[in-house]
Scaffold this motif. Structure first.
Motif, PDB file in Angstrom:
ATOM      1  N   GLN A 159     -47.292 -13.571 -48.597  1.00 26.36           N
ATOM      2  CA  GLN A 159     -47.258 -14.999 -48.335  1.00 26.36           C
ATOM      3  C   GLN A 159     -48.215 -15.384 -47.213  1.00 26.36           C
ATOM      4  O   GLN A 159     -48.866 -16.427 -47.282  1.00 26.36           O
ATOM      5  N   ALA A 162     -51.736 -15.329 -48.713  1.00 22.59           N
ATOM      6  CA  ALA A 162     -51.982 -16.493 -49.552  1.00 22.59           C
ATOM      7  C   ALA A 162     -52.291 -17.725 -48.702  1.00 22.59           C
ATOM      8  O   ALA A 162     -53.195 -18.507 -49.023  1.00 22.59           O
ATOM      9  N   GLU A 163     -51.571 -17.904 -47.606  1.00 33.50           N
ATOM     10  CA  GLU A 163     -51.834 -19.044 -46.720  1.00 33.50           C
ATOM     11  C   GLU A 163     -53.177 -18.897 -46.024  1.00 33.50           C
ATOM     12  O   GLU A 163     -53.909 -19.882 -45.834  1.00 33.50           O
ATOM     13  N   ARG A 166     -55.899 -19.664 -48.511  1.00 29.10           N
ATOM     14  CA  ARG A 166     -55.937 -21.093 -48.834  1.00 29.10           C
ATOM     15  C   ARG A 166     -56.814 -21.846 -47.831  1.00 29.10           C
ATOM     16  O   ARG A 166     -57.439 -22.847 -48.169  1.00 29.10           O
ATOM     17  N   ASN A 245     -48.660 -19.046 -55.115  1.00 31.21           N
ATOM     18  CA  ASN A 245     -49.138 -17.977 -54.226  1.00 31.21           C
ATOM     19  C   ASN A 245     -49.406 -16.673 -54.970  1.00 31.21           C
ATOM     20  O   ASN A 245     -49.286 -15.587 -54.396  1.00 31.21           O
TER      21      ASN A 245
END
Length: 530
Positions: A159, A162-163, A166, A245
């Motif tokens: 997670q 994924a952030e 992004r 994600n």
């Protein structure tokens, strides 16, 4: 008058009669680096401006004090130059942190160390070997990004990655250049459970994933047929699919963006190969030496009574010999070669004790096939079949797929991992029939290309090794990610920087992944493979 008073009087008379004076310099174990707070553009305009105006004055003050305390007067207190004038053109001889391996895990570690501590005198050196890149996982990884795991730390690392990806355009942007792109292709991973036992495990792991904030949905066979009518799910009991994600990235573009950012932060990359470690040994007392009779016991005592102070690196140039680089911290991020690097430091070479436990990371050959299947629907999800062994991912939004099959332990033992050739029988005999069974459109698939990759697999429990060695506490390991290198290296490197600077993990607790679990024979098994 005592003898001591007579000697003191004689020394004072000599000093008074001489025109020279004796200079004494206080010993300093570590320079007083200031840990500067970094402000991102637009974060706090006033504090960012004040930091920019005052940072140079604090740096000048520190250098002025260093020059004044220099007993040999090598630096002028006013015109104080840096220690290394042409830092990126001269082979280094010292570093605060030396990282072995310039792949995704090593470059990510250097990025987070310099991102948090932006002091130009804090030197981070990355030693990389160009001969290892063509077969490394950083070069040939499929770039899978998933959040469906059976271990909570793996869910948290995915997670965070994924952030980070992004907003990679902001994190990795260099000055006024265009923001880098990592070609993120969002798509959920569809896991299929064909037995009641695996379905029950999937439900338990689904609860864990939801507790960690992952968005994962469970699908029954009727729901599967409604959402993916082109899939044959007659033998499927339960399925899980990621709703966000998840997807794939171009790891080579990501690595290039991190390396370019590291150069602007002051990280120095050295083309060379590590040939050994440099030790500093403490002498053995006569009492202890008299008790040592066995040769093996004496050899073990020799390894224990020393500490690592640097490495010997042979530059990749004609007729070059190995040169030493002193370092306070050494990070072993050599990927598939991390186990061999650790053995150079004596880890795993002793007959007993702490050094008898090796770093169980070895290179494992994995074969991947790039196929073109024009009759497969474009909304085909990333398929994970055969209880997690078979993987089928889209390379882009078209009809090109990357497929691979993780071998069983028996099959893995029979593979020659030093042979880079491709065995096409794996596709025609094991992969293709299963793909056609799931989707009839794969019957017209054609192989476009195939390649092999060496993954850094932890043969102990397939989980990464992160953290310091119990005996050589300045040797840290950042390897063993295997097929999860692209999705976990960035998050693990950030947690490692917290461990180095603050002494503890703040965001993601990765203490379970250090060498202590291997010493205690306490493995961490991950159900899901990518």
């Amino acid at each position: 008058m005592s003898l001591a008073q007579q000697r003191l009087l004689r020394l004072s008379s000599i000093a008074s009669s001489s025109t020279r004076t004796l200079h004494f310099t206080a010993l300093r174990a570590w320079q007083g680096f200031e840990n500067e707070r970094h402000y991102e553009p637009g974060e706090d305009a006033l504090k960012r401006t004040w930091h920019g105006l005052t940072y140079d004055f604090r740096r000048w003050k520190r250098r002025y004090q260093e020059a004044r305390n220099d007993a040999f007067k090598r630096r002028h207190p006013i015109a104080h130059m840096k220690h290394s004038v042409m830092d990126h053109e001269v082979f280094p001889y010292r570093a605060e942190v030396l990282i072995i391996g310039g792949g995704l895990s090593g470059s990510s570690t250097a990025f987070w160390l310099k991102e948090r501590f932006r002091d130009e005198d804090f030197k981070v050196v990355v030693v990389e070997c160009n001969d290892k890149f063509p077969s490394s996982s950083s070069m040939l990884s499929t770039g899978s990004l998933a959040q469906q795991f059976s271990q909570p730390e793996h869910c948290e690392m995915s997670q965070f990655t994924a952030e980070f990806l992004r907003h990679s355009g902001k994190h990795l942007r260099v000055l006024d250049s265009e923001p880098p792109s990592v070609d993120l292709l969002p798509s959920g991973f569809l896991h299929l459970a064909t037995t009641e036992e695996s379905a029950n495990e999937m439900r338990e792991h689904w609860k864990l994933q939801l507790d960690k904030g992952a968005r994962v949905s469970l699908l029954t066979p009727p729901q599967l047929r409604e959402q993916f009518p082109f899939l044959n799910v007659d033998d499927v009991v339960l399925a899980s699919i990621g709703l966000e994600n998840e997807g794939s990235i171009d790891t080579w573009q990501l690595l290039g963006a991190i390396r370019e950012k590291n150069l602007t932060l002051g990280v120095q990359y050295v083309k060379g190969e590590v040939e050994g470690f440099e030790f500093e040994r403490s002498p053995t007392s006569p009492e202890v030496h008299s008790l040592i009779e066995d040769a093996d016991e004496a050899d073990e005592d020799k390894w224990k009574r020393q500490r690592v102070i640097g490495v010997h690196v042979r530059p990749q140039m004609t007729d070059a010999s190995a040169r030493p680089i002193r370092a306070h911290l050494i990070v072993n991020a050599a990927g598939a070669w991390a186990g061999k690097i650790a053995k150079m430091a004596g880890i795993g070479s002793a007959k007993s004790g702490m050094l008898a436990v090796p770093v169980p990371i070895e290179g494992r050959k994995r074969t991947r096939f790039v196929i073109y299947a024009p009759d497969v629907p474009v909304d085909m999800p990333f398929l994970v079949d055969m209880e997690g062994r078979l993987h089928c991912r889209q390379m882009d939004a078209g009809h090109t797929y990357v497929v691979d099959l993780i071998p069983t332990p028996e099959e893995d033992k029979a593979i020659d991992h030093s042979d880079p050739s491709v065995d096409y029988d794996i596709f025609y005999e094991k992969i293709w029939p299963q793909l056609v069974k799931r989707t009839e459109g794969f019957s017209t698939a054609k192989i476009k290309s195939a390649f092999t990759v060496l993954e850094d697999v932890n043969t102990f429990d397939s989980a990464p090794v992160i953290g310091e060695h119990p005996l050589y506490t300045n040797i840290h390991t950042m390897a063993g990610f295997g097929e999860r290198s692209a999705m976990h290296s960035i998050a693990a490197a950030r947690a490692y920087a917290e461990r180095v600077y603050d002494g503890a993990y703040h965001t993601i607790n990765l203490r379970r992944f250090d060498m202590r679990r291997i010493v205690k024979n306490d493995p961490i098994f991950e159900k899901y493979r990518y």
